[in-house]
Design an enzyme around this catalytic site. Structure first.
Site, PDB file in Angstrom:
ATOM      1  N   SER A 139      -2.970  14.989  15.719  1.00 14.17           N
ATOM      2  CA  SER A 139      -2.343  13.840  16.379  1.00 14.17           C
ATOM      3  C   SER A 139      -2.040  14.200  17.830  1.00 14.17           C
ATOM      4  O   SER A 139      -1.771  15.371  18.131  1.00 14.17           O
ATOM      5  CB  SER A 139      -1.026  13.485  15.675  1.00 14.17           C
ATOM      6  OG  SER A 139      -0.325  12.495  16.416  1.00 14.17           O
ATOM      7  N   TYR A 152       6.788  15.338  10.933  1.00 13.87           N
ATOM      8  CA  TYR A 152       5.415  14.854  11.141  1.00 13.87           C
ATOM      9  C   TYR A 152       4.799  15.536  12.364  1.00 13.87           C
ATOM     10  O   TYR A 152       3.699  16.109  12.277  1.00 13.87           O
ATOM     11  CB  TYR A 152       5.409  13.330  11.320  1.00 13.87           C
ATOM     12  CG  TYR A 152       4.036  12.793  11.668  1.00 13.87           C
ATOM     13  CD1 TYR A 152       3.046  12.702  10.699  1.00 13.87           C
ATOM     14  CD2 TYR A 152       3.719  12.409  12.981  1.00 13.87           C
ATOM     15  CE1 TYR A 152       1.769  12.234  11.014  1.00 13.87           C
ATOM     16  CE2 TYR A 152       2.456  11.944  13.303  1.00 13.87           C
ATOM     17  CZ  TYR A 152       1.482  11.863  12.320  1.00 13.87           C
ATOM     18  OH  TYR A 152       0.228  11.415  12.636  1.00 13.87           O
TER      19      TYR A 152
END
Ligand SMILES: NC(=O)c1ccc[n+]([C@@H]2O[C@H](COP(=O)([O-])OP(=O)(O)OC[C@H]3O[C@@H](n4cnc5c(N)ncnc54)[C@H](OP(=O)(O)O)[C@@H]3O)[C@@H](O)[C@H]2O)c1
Length: 251
Positions: A139, A152
């Protein structure tokens, strides 16, 4: 990477980016196997794409990952591309008296341990092929974190670091290690509203740009960067990390 005639397993292939990649790879003449928990979605997608296969797996369950790897090894021994894409993203608040540690652990189980377990189980199969590729979805938030998604973001930073080690240790084998850090994309990762968020990159645009970049020679650092993620990825290098961090984390 060469993108036709490959046998490709995509975790998290039941929706969003994984489904988009699966459909694009299928159109490109590859044998695609999608994995996820939602059997009904796996069935719907594979029925709409003859030749595509679906295998159910819960990436939080080690025994299910072992079973997936065994099924792949016996049913698809030609597997030469593994796409580690399944992931979850959850809001967390660590400034409360009662911290929801189970949420943090489920992110670590899925985003980190799931990737390590499946990669370890399938590396012998990948190593038997003349050329193999491991693609892992990280990400842009691996590079500049958002304060309300701590585990996350940290899970994706873990993967970024781990992929560098993997690329180095596999350098003498014909196994390419690619990192795919998406920007904010229109999927349901953080809830249904994300799929229609005009700030997010349209999913079809993201998939088209990724497939184009994957077809070009892989950069030496193994990172497939669409234009929209470069602001986050390059923030530190460009010396503008504090500005980008502050912009991303407005109260
Ligand atoms: N969309 C973005 O803005 C964005 C940005 C950066 C990175 N990413 C990354 O891109 C990847 C794909 O996410 P997405 O945006 O496409 O969201 P998504 O539509 O929610 O896809 C997530 C996929 O992961 C699978 N999955 C989740 N937990 C699982 C589990 N325990 N076992 C097996 N499969 C599981 C889901 O399938 P089932 O529910 O059927 O199990 C689903 O197919 C993730 O790794 C995410 O972190 C996305």
């Amino acid at each position: 990477m060469h993108l036709t005639g490959r046998t490709i397993l995509i975790t998290g292939g039941s929706s969003g980016i994984g489904r988009g990649l699966a459909e694009a790879f299928h159109r490109g003449g590859n044998h695609v196997i999608i994995a996820g928990r939602r059997q009904a979605l796996l069935d719907e997608i594979t029925e709409a794409h003859p030749g595509m296969h679906g295998l159910q797996v819960d990436m939080q369950a080690p025994e299910a990952i072992t079973r997936l790897a065994e099924d792949v090894q016996s049913l698809f021994p030609d597997l030469d591309v593994l796409v580690n894409n399944a992931g979850i993203s959850r809001l967390e608040a660590w400034d409360r008296d009662a911290i929801d540690i189970d949420t943090s652990l489920s992110i670590i189980e899925t985003n980190i341990l799931g990737v390590l377990r499946l990669t370890a189980a399938l590396l012998p199969t990948l190593a038997r092929q003349p050329n193999s590729t491991i693609i892992t979805t990280t990400s842009g938030l691996a590079f500049v974190p958002r304060f309300n998604y701590p585990t996350y973001c940290a899970s994706k930073a873990f993967l970024h670091s781990w992929l560098q080690f993997l690329r180095h240790q596999l350098r003498h084998k014909p196994i390419e290690v690619i990192e795919l850090p998406p920007p904010y994309v229109q999927t349901e990762l953080a809830g249904p509203q994300q799929a229609n968020d005009p700030v997010a990159m349209p999913l079809a645009d993201y998939i088209a740009e990724v497939v184009r970049l994957l077809g070009e020679p892989t950069p030496a650092d193994g990172e497939i960067l669409v234009e929209r993620v470069k602001g986050l990825r390059m923030a530190e290098r460009r010396g503008i990390y504090p500005d980008i961090y502050a912009n991303l984390n407005q109260a």
